[in-house]
Every structure is written in C-alpha cells, then in structure tokens.
Design a protein around this motif. Structure first.
Motif, short mmCIF file in Angstrom:
data_model
loop_
_atom_site.label_atom_id
_atom_site.label_comp_id
_atom_site.label_asym_id
_atom_site.label_seq_id
_atom_site.Cartn_x
_atom_site.Cartn_y
_atom_site.Cartn_z
N PHE A 4 -27.24 -12.70 15.61
CA PHE A 4 -27.70 -12.64 16.86
C PHE A 4 -28.65 -11.46 17.47
N ILE A 7 -32.22 -12.94 16.67
CA ILE A 7 -32.67 -13.94 17.66
C ILE A 7 -33.14 -12.83 18.96
N ILE A 25 -32.90 -18.80 26.52
CA ILE A 25 -32.02 -18.16 25.60
C ILE A 25 -30.79 -17.42 26.02
N GLY A 26 -29.65 -17.74 25.42
CA GLY A 26 -28.42 -16.94 25.52
C GLY A 26 -27.30 -17.56 26.02
N ASP A 27 -27.37 -18.86 26.45
CA ASP A 27 -26.07 -19.53 26.68
C ASP A 27 -25.97 -20.94 25.87
N ASP A 28 -25.04 -21.77 26.11
CA ASP A 28 -24.63 -22.83 25.07
C ASP A 28 -25.79 -23.75 25.06
N ASP A 72 -21.67 -28.45 23.12
CA ASP A 72 -22.36 -27.38 23.68
C ASP A 72 -22.70 -28.00 25.09
N ARG A 145 -21.79 -18.86 30.22
CA ARG A 145 -20.94 -17.60 29.79
C ARG A 145 -21.26 -16.64 30.59
N SER A 212 -17.22 -22.22 18.53
CA SER A 212 -17.61 -22.79 17.26
C SER A 212 -17.56 -21.59 16.29
P1 ADP Z 1 -24.30 -21.87 19.87
O1 ADP Z 1 -23.12 -21.42 18.85
O2 ADP Z 1 -23.49 -22.26 21.21
O3 ADP Z 1 -24.93 -23.16 19.24
P2 ADP Z 1 -25.68 -19.77 19.30
O4 ADP Z 1 -24.65 -18.50 20.00
O5 ADP Z 1 -25.51 -20.06 18.12
O6 ADP Z 1 -25.10 -20.96 20.35
O7 ADP Z 1 -26.98 -19.12 20.14
C1 ADP Z 1 -26.98 -18.30 21.09
C2 ADP Z 1 -28.15 -18.40 21.99
O8 ADP Z 1 -29.40 -18.32 20.93
C3 ADP Z 1 -28.56 -19.94 22.39
O9 ADP Z 1 -28.93 -19.75 23.64
C4 ADP Z 1 -29.40 -20.43 21.57
O10 ADP Z 1 -30.36 -21.36 22.01
C5 ADP Z 1 -30.45 -19.33 21.22
N1 ADP Z 1 -31.13 -19.54 19.77
C6 ADP Z 1 -30.60 -19.57 18.61
N2 ADP Z 1 -31.59 -19.46 17.84
C7 ADP Z 1 -32.78 -19.41 18.42
C8 ADP Z 1 -34.21 -19.35 18.03
N3 ADP Z 1 -34.61 -19.39 16.78
N4 ADP Z 1 -35.16 -19.23 18.94
C9 ADP Z 1 -34.78 -19.13 20.29
N5 ADP Z 1 -33.34 -18.98 20.77
C10 ADP Z 1 -32.39 -19.29 19.68
#
Ligand code: ADP
Ligand code: MG
Length: 321
Positions: A4, A7, A25-28, A72, A145, A212
C-alpha cells in the motif's frame, strides 16, 4: 516497503483533469461517469505460485479469477455487466483451457456478465490471469470504504476464516476429515461474490468493502478512509463449525487475519437490523453484526468479558517482508 505504501508513493498522484473519473485510486472500484448509472471498474491478477497452485482444477481457477473481480463490484453495490480477460500462458494445453473457460463462463452466465475483450500472450514463467470487470450502479450511490460514521453497526456476510483454513490444509498445516477438508478448500477455490447482497445494500449501508486480505487489514482500510475507529466483539465473528472445532488461537488467526473469504464487511446506521436481516435472506447469505464504528482511530477487538485482545495478526500484504 509494503504494497500500500508502494501504491501511495508511486501511483496515487493527486487527481488529474479527467472529469469522467468520479473516484480514482483507493476504493474497491474506480467509478467512471456513465450518465444515470456510474461504471464501477476493478482489476485483479492471479499468478501461479502466488495465488494458486499449479495443479489447481482449471474450472475452479476460471471461476475464482472472475469471482474476485465481481467481489469488488459487489463491495460497491454494482451490477456486473462485462469483463476483459488478459491471459499469459507458458504453453497451450487444450484440456486446461477448456476447463478454465467452463468455470469462467459458468460464473459469468450466472451474473449476466459478458466477456468483451482481452489479451493473450506467452509467459516465460507460470500462468497469469488478469481480469477487469465493469459494473453499473446508480449515479452517486456506490458503496464506498470512506462512508463509515460513528455509531454505525458493523456487519459481515457468511463466515470468516474458512478459505484460509482451506489453504492451510493444502499446505499440510492442518489435517481435517474428508468432508470439512473438501468444504474449506471449496471456500478457497470457489468464492461466492456477494453481488445480490451488495446491490441491496445500496441506500442502506454507509460503507462497504470486500474481505480479500483478512478482516483486520481490510477493516483498517475502511477506518482510515472514513476517519473513524471500530470496536469488534470476537464472540460475534461468524465461524463455521469446522473453524469452531479448532483451538482458540488458530480460530483467531484464521478468522481475523486469514484472506480469500470474499465476504462483504459493511456499516449501517443503527436501527436497521430487521432490514439487513431480510436483505440477507433475499441474498441467501447469513449476515452477522460484529461490532460498531466509533469516533477516533484504530481497531479494538474485545473478548466475551469486554477485554481488549492482542491482535498482532496482520493482513496479507504482497511486499511485506
Ligand atoms: P482490492 O483488494 O479491493 O483489489 P487493493 O486494496 O488491492 O484493492 O487496492 C487498493 C487501491 O489501490 C485500489 O483502489 C486499487 O485500484 C489501487 N491500486 C492498486 N495497485 C495500483 C497501481 N499499480 N496503480 C494504481 N492504482 C493501484
Ligand atoms: Mg476489494
């Protein structure tokens, strides 16, 4: 650096100028403008050796690859419409492909979700599957979220920890009788995306996420994005008979921190219990009230005497050492 933080540091740049991206970015799911109904979009990858073992039933794998994406969409209250499939394969194995496609399309059919495109490449490593799923939700009404409010009651669907127990069985860490072993491995390999539950929670729940990476870690995402705290009662966390037969510390590790459940965790203003229970009935899944959202920050899990438990158990993070 954890998943996290990575990202956050390299990819979560401040919003750019695209007015069609309602939520980034940041939600499901990301939310994209689509007129009366927004598009909810999510992508997830399954990698051989990381997310599944090489000898897994290909039909189960086809099911799971789509299910984790539909989960999701469920977390946002969206109705699945279509998906893209990107496959990287080390070689062409027609028996494997036929099984994979059967599992994939069976779940797609159940949800009226159409394969609309994708990409196929050769892999020099193992199999890698990326699916991007698209769903619709009434404009401005997606479950997020970030919507949890103090005094909301926290609910969870199904039972927790079974999928993690299934994985532990496959790894030889537990030996169960034939039937419970089969059932827990089934929970791991064929998760049920809670689409109907998510859709019916729109307008009722203040927040939602799909589980998840384990309850503690995923609830943590809700708490941080909502700017609130939570208190959970361990005794109220729904566990299957198989889990309840294990020792207390195994139960805690599996139900609080085990991944791959793909149940929904959601918060609802107080006074709506009867509605939530009847929605669970329509969606054919048990729903359990496990605690409450509070003002402040952080998560407390209390035992049956109201004492705070030590929850050093951590959620799954791909890059944590
Ligand atoms: P989930 O478990 O619901 O799939 P995550 O907790 O893995 O979601 O991801 C958190 C957030 O980060 C999500 O909004 C996802 O779209 C974003 N994210 C993950 N990897 C990347 C990336 N490489 N670039 C941009 N956004 C990302
Ligand atoms: Mg999710």
């Amino acid at each position: 650096m954890g998943e996290f933080e990575l990202i956050e540091r390299y990819f979560a740049r401040s919003a750019t100028s695209c007015p069609d991206v309602i939520l980034g970015i940041g939600d499901d799911c990301a939310l994209l403008a689509g007129g009366a109904r927004d598009w909810a979009v999510s992508t997830d990858t399954l990698i051989e050796g990381v997310h599944f073992l090489v000898d897994v039933d290909p039909a189960a794998l086809g099911h799971k690859a789509l299910a984790v994406n539909l989960s999701d969409l469920a977390a946002c209250g969206a109705d699945p419409r279509c998906f893209l499939l990107a496959l990287a394969l080390p070689h062409v194995d027609e028996n494997w492909l036929a099984g994979f496609a059967d599992g994939l399309f069976e779940l797609a059919r159940q949800h009226g979700c159409e394969l609309a495109g994708g990409d196929t490449t050769r892999s020099v490593g193992g199999v890698a599957i990326t699916i991007t799923a698209f769903g619709r939700v009434e404009a401005g009404r997606a479950l997020l979220r970030s919507g949890a409010r103090p005094d909301d009651e926290l609910w969870v669907s199904g039972s927790l920890g079974d999928a993690a127990l299934g994985l532990a069985c496959l790894r030889g860490e537990f030996s169960l009788a034939t039937e419970p072993r089969r059932a827990t491995i089934e929970r791991l390999q064929r998760p049920t995306p809670r689409i109907e539950l998510g859709r019916r929670l729109v307008g009722l729940a203040n927040s939602a996420i799909d589980l998840s990476d384990g309850l503690i870690g995923d609830l943590g995402h809700v708490l941080r994005r909502s700017g609130v705290a939570a208190r959970i009662e361990w005794e109220k966390i729904p566990r299957s008979a198989t889990l309840l037969a294990l020792g207390e510390s195994d139960q805690q590790r599996l139900a609080l921190a085990g991944g791959d459940d793909y149940e929904l965790l959601f918060s609802v203003p107080p006074g709506r219990r009867a509605e939530i229970e009847s929605i669970g009935g329509y969606a054919r899944v048990a729903v359990s009230r496990i605690g409450r959202i509070e003002a402040g920050s952080g998560l407390t899990v209390v035992d049956r005497d109201g004492r705070a438990m030590d929850i050093e158990a951590q959620a799954f993070d791909h890059f944590r050492p």
